[in-house]
Scaffold this motif. Structure first.
Motif, mmCIF file in Angstrom:
data_model
loop_
_atom_site.group_PDB
_atom_site.id
_atom_site.type_symbol
_atom_site.label_atom_id
_atom_site.label_comp_id
_atom_site.label_asym_id
_atom_site.label_seq_id
_atom_site.Cartn_x
_atom_site.Cartn_y
_atom_site.Cartn_z
ATOM 1 N N LEU A 1 -9.191 2.151 4.301
ATOM 2 C CA LEU A 1 -9.264 3.347 4.397
ATOM 3 C C LEU A 1 -10.516 4.047 4.394
ATOM 4 C CD1 LEU A 1 -6.042 2.524 4.247
ATOM 5 C CD2 LEU A 1 -5.634 5.040 3.528
ATOM 6 N N LEU B 1 -1.465 11.648 4.423
ATOM 7 C CA LEU B 1 -0.045 11.460 4.060
ATOM 8 C C LEU B 1 0.106 11.702 2.479
ATOM 9 C CD1 LEU B 1 0.677 8.188 6.198
ATOM 10 C CD2 LEU B 1 1.143 10.505 6.647
ATOM 11 N N LEU C 1 0.007 -2.623 8.741
ATOM 12 C CA LEU C 1 -0.593 -1.620 7.930
ATOM 13 C C LEU C 1 -1.757 -2.039 7.354
ATOM 14 C CD1 LEU C 1 2.817 -0.354 6.337
ATOM 15 C CD2 LEU C 1 1.665 0.255 8.432
ATOM 16 N N TYR D 1 -1.631 9.320 12.402
ATOM 17 C CA TYR D 1 -1.254 9.893 11.264
ATOM 18 C C TYR D 1 -2.156 10.821 10.865
ATOM 19 C CZ TYR D 1 2.737 6.758 10.255
ATOM 20 O OH TYR D 1 3.851 6.230 10.206
ATOM 21 N N PRO D 2 -1.990 12.029 10.216
ATOM 22 C CA PRO D 2 -2.632 12.970 9.435
ATOM 23 C C PRO D 2 -2.812 12.260 8.022
ATOM 24 C CG PRO D 2 -0.618 13.946 9.533
ATOM 25 C CD PRO D 2 -0.615 12.682 10.111
ATOM 26 N N VAL E 1 -0.053 -12.765 2.308
ATOM 27 C CA VAL E 1 -0.566 -13.233 3.721
ATOM 28 C C VAL E 1 -1.929 -12.367 4.061
ATOM 29 C CG1 VAL E 1 -0.435 -12.891 6.230
ATOM 30 C CG2 VAL E 1 1.429 -13.899 5.098
ATOM 31 N N ASP E 2 -2.865 -12.870 4.216
ATOM 32 C CA ASP E 2 -4.317 -12.474 4.791
ATOM 33 C C ASP E 2 -4.292 -12.196 6.005
ATOM 34 O OD1 ASP E 2 -6.841 -11.594 5.111
ATOM 35 O OD2 ASP E 2 -7.876 -13.051 3.889
ATOM 36 N N VAL E 3 -4.360 -11.091 6.592
ATOM 37 C CA VAL E 3 -4.449 -10.714 8.310
ATOM 38 C C VAL E 3 -5.438 -11.152 8.593
ATOM 39 C CG1 VAL E 3 -2.526 -8.939 8.029
ATOM 40 C CG2 VAL E 3 -4.982 -8.489 7.961
ATOM 41 N N GLY F 1 0.679 -1.103 0.133
ATOM 42 C CA GLY F 1 -0.095 -0.025 0.043
ATOM 43 C C GLY F 1 0.947 1.285 0.128
ATOM 44 N N GLN F 2 0.269 2.366 0.140
ATOM 45 C CA GLN F 2 0.867 3.711 0.234
ATOM 46 C C GLN F 2 2.115 3.819 1.196
ATOM 47 O OE1 GLN F 2 -1.417 7.192 1.256
ATOM 48 N NE2 GLN F 2 0.144 8.809 0.302
ATOM 49 N N ILE F 3 1.842 3.139 2.426
ATOM 50 C CA ILE F 3 2.955 3.445 3.370
ATOM 51 C C ILE F 3 3.952 2.176 3.298
ATOM 52 C CG2 ILE F 3 3.359 3.477 5.830
ATOM 53 C CD1 ILE F 3 0.587 4.901 6.491
ATOM 54 N N SER G 1 -2.890 4.539 13.937
ATOM 55 C CA SER G 1 -4.177 5.212 13.795
ATOM 56 C C SER G 1 -4.232 6.402 13.103
ATOM 57 C CB SER G 1 -4.574 5.360 15.530
ATOM 58 O OG SER G 1 -5.755 5.848 15.626
ATOM 59 N N LYS H 1 -10.690 3.016 14.170
ATOM 60 C CA LYS H 1 -9.507 3.637 14.765
ATOM 61 C C LYS H 1 -9.734 3.756 16.180
ATOM 62 C CE LYS H 1 -6.796 3.480 10.973
ATOM 63 N NZ LYS H 1 -5.954 2.381 11.063
ATOM 64 N N TYR I 1 -14.549 4.183 9.634
ATOM 65 C CA TYR I 1 -13.112 4.075 9.742
ATOM 66 C C TYR I 1 -12.544 4.505 10.995
ATOM 67 C CZ TYR I 1 -8.301 5.327 8.335
ATOM 68 O OH TYR I 1 -6.957 5.411 8.167
ATOM 69 N N ASP J 1 1.371 -9.242 2.133
ATOM 70 C CA ASP J 1 0.018 -8.318 1.456
ATOM 71 C C ASP J 1 -0.769 -9.443 1.117
ATOM 72 O OD1 ASP J 1 -0.361 -5.119 0.718
ATOM 73 O OD2 ASP J 1 -1.671 -6.440 -0.029
HETATM 74 P P1 NAD Z 1 -3.302 1.342 1.534
HETATM 75 O O1 NAD Z 1 -4.748 1.239 1.495
HETATM 76 O O2 NAD Z 1 -2.450 2.148 0.645
HETATM 77 O O3 NAD Z 1 -2.604 -0.191 1.923
HETATM 78 C C1 NAD Z 1 -3.368 -1.207 2.500
HETATM 79 C C2 NAD Z 1 -2.776 -2.369 1.787
HETATM 80 O O4 NAD Z 1 -3.342 -3.599 2.655
HETATM 81 C C3 NAD Z 1 -2.920 -2.726 0.584
HETATM 82 O O5 NAD Z 1 -1.761 -2.990 -0.185
HETATM 83 C C4 NAD Z 1 -3.901 -4.065 0.636
HETATM 84 O O6 NAD Z 1 -3.737 -4.959 -0.366
HETATM 85 C C5 NAD Z 1 -3.715 -4.513 1.962
HETATM 86 N N1 NAD Z 1 -4.719 -5.388 2.202
HETATM 87 C C6 NAD Z 1 -5.945 -5.275 2.372
HETATM 88 N N2 NAD Z 1 -6.537 -6.447 3.006
HETATM 89 C C7 NAD Z 1 -5.718 -7.220 3.468
HETATM 90 C C8 NAD Z 1 -5.739 -8.469 4.018
HETATM 91 N N3 NAD Z 1 -6.963 -8.947 4.643
HETATM 92 N N4 NAD Z 1 -4.504 -9.085 4.307
HETATM 93 C C9 NAD Z 1 -3.430 -8.537 4.061
HETATM 94 N N5 NAD Z 1 -3.523 -7.060 3.509
HETATM 95 C C10 NAD Z 1 -4.445 -6.522 3.206
HETATM 96 O O7 NAD Z 1 -3.218 1.849 2.903
HETATM 97 P P2 NAD Z 1 -1.915 2.769 3.700
HETATM 98 O O8 NAD Z 1 -2.212 4.167 3.196
HETATM 99 O O9 NAD Z 1 -0.468 2.051 3.274
HETATM 100 O O10 NAD Z 1 -2.403 2.788 5.176
HETATM 101 C C11 NAD Z 1 -1.831 1.760 6.010
HETATM 102 C C12 NAD Z 1 -2.374 2.127 7.322
HETATM 103 O O11 NAD Z 1 -1.993 3.485 7.843
HETATM 104 C C13 NAD Z 1 -3.839 1.957 7.638
HETATM 105 O O12 NAD Z 1 -3.956 1.416 8.889
HETATM 106 C C14 NAD Z 1 -4.219 3.368 7.448
HETATM 107 O O13 NAD Z 1 -5.570 3.468 8.279
HETATM 108 C C15 NAD Z 1 -3.121 3.969 8.473
HETATM 109 N N6 NAD Z 1 -3.045 5.354 7.759
HETATM 110 C C16 NAD Z 1 -2.923 5.854 6.776
HETATM 111 C C17 NAD Z 1 -3.246 7.186 6.231
HETATM 112 C C18 NAD Z 1 -2.735 7.660 4.686
HETATM 113 O O14 NAD Z 1 -2.904 8.967 4.522
HETATM 114 N N7 NAD Z 1 -2.452 6.735 4.000
HETATM 115 C C19 NAD Z 1 -3.528 8.223 7.136
HETATM 116 C C20 NAD Z 1 -3.695 7.657 8.486
HETATM 117 C C21 NAD Z 1 -3.591 6.428 8.928
#
Ligand code: NAD
Length: 337
Positions: free
Chosen positions: A102, A194, A98, A191-192, A75-77, A31-33, A139, A168, A164, A54
């Protein structure tokens, strides 16, 4: 979930040396992070020290081919056995958890959001309790609801109105519970929004702040789904990654309950109109208009304008490196503008 009593407080606080001795596992790593956290962890702890996981097949996000992408497992969490097998096989000592749905996607699919965001989290925490893992759980500003003071304090009423946000707050409390009752070394930040230049955002309310850069460079124009005066906290991804690693390597004794799973962190707060102005200083022809999406606007309006992050500064030395102008300059460079 195997039964253990509250008094069975066997899991101890981790230190940096523990983290380097056993491997680090990242869930939701594509994902993004994750696509920026995994390389940062490998740069710091070694390529072999980090297992990316992932639910998705490995794509190009972590490197053009399988070898470049490093250790990777599907891996499915929400399947505890899959998680446990990988933790066992790779001798994992720390999890950066992660995988989540979202805000905008969660609002469209509330039951799915509950089962992934809460089900995945309790699976990870149970494993942490059984195998002495340290855990990072992000969070969000979404953990607060409407009418918060500006800036919103570290400890404040939490009555979010989005699904959501509900997951959280519940997640923060569940992490506190596992720390308090079972001694699990779990830590987290709020996090705010990102902003990053590599992976696309995953369906959040602050996604506009990433899309705007790509559209500005590609088309010279962006149609924003939030109102021009919607003020929200934002952070550049390198600061978000540093926050996660700094918190996980901080002295656990300095992280009190009530803070440790929910540190407010921020860099700056900005509106779409102000972000557009900052981009225009690099691309003077850039134009923006607005086609408001009522669902995402409602979510954004329910979130704080700005968080007070002094507890993170005091407890573990948090300090963002990027402000709005340096972030915009770096994004422009990264996108080749
Ligand atoms: P994202 O949606 O970009 O990535 C999430 C990843 O989780 C995806 O690659 C997806 O394939 C994977 N996923 C989905 N279901 C799954 C499962 N059952 N098992 C395993 N993997 C699975 O999210 P992100 O932006 O990287 O955010 C990561 C964390 O940070 C989340 O908890 C999010 O709430 C938190 N967060 C993100 C932001 C932001 O702006 N990106 C801000 C605040 C908090």
């Amino acid at each position: 979930m195997s039964e253990k009593t509250v008094s069975d407080k066997t899991v101890s606080e981790k230190t940096v040396s523990d983290e380097t001795a056993r491997r680090i596992l990242v869930t939701g790593a594509l994902g993004q992070i994750g696509t920026e956290l995994v390389p940062a962890l490998r740069a710091r702890f070694g390529d072999d020290a980090v297992v990316a996981t992932d639910i998705k097949e490995l794509d190009g996000a972590l490197g053009a081919d399988t070898a470049a992408a490093g250790l990777y497992e599907r891996v499915d969490v929400t399947k505890p056995k899959q998680l446990a097998d990988v933790v066992e096989r790779y001798d994992v000592g720390t999890v950066y958890h992660l995988a989540a749905l979202l805000s905008a996607v969660a609002e469209a699919h509330p039951q799915r959001a509950w089962s992934l965001n809460m089900g995945g989290l309790i699976d990870v925490l149970e494993l942490a309790r059984e195998r002495s893992l340290a855990v990072f759980v992000p969070s969000s500003i979404a953990a607060f609801g409407p009418g918060m003071p500006d800036p919103t304090p570290q400890i404040a009423p939490q009555r979010p109105t989005s699904m959501y946000g509900v997951t959280k707050v519940a997640g923060e409390l569940l992490c506190d519970y596992y720390h308090d009752h079972f001694g699990v070394d779990v830590r987290g930040v709020r996090y705010p929004g990102l902003i990053s230049s590599t992976a696309p955002p995953g369906g959040g309310t602050t996604d506009y702040a990433v899309h705007i850069f790509h559209a500005a460079v590609r088309d010279g124009h962006y149609t924003c789904f939030l109102r021009e005066d919607t003020r929200l906290d934002m952070m550049y991804m390198p600061d978000a990654i540093r926050a996660a690693i700094d918190l996980m390597t901080a002295d656990g004794a300095r992280l009190p309950l009530g803070h440790r799973n929910a540190y407010n962190v921020t860099s700056f707060s900005v509106t779409p109109a102000e972000l557009a102005d900052a981009i225009r200083r690099h691309l003077p022809e850039f134009t923006i208009d607005y086609a408001v999406d009522p669902m995402r606007q409602r979510i954004a309006d329910s979130w704080p304008d700005r968080l007070d992050h002094r507890a993170a500064q005091t407890d573990w030395g948090w300090r963002p490196a990027y402000d709005l102008d340096s972030l915009v300059a770096d994004m422009m460079r990264a996108l080749g503008a």
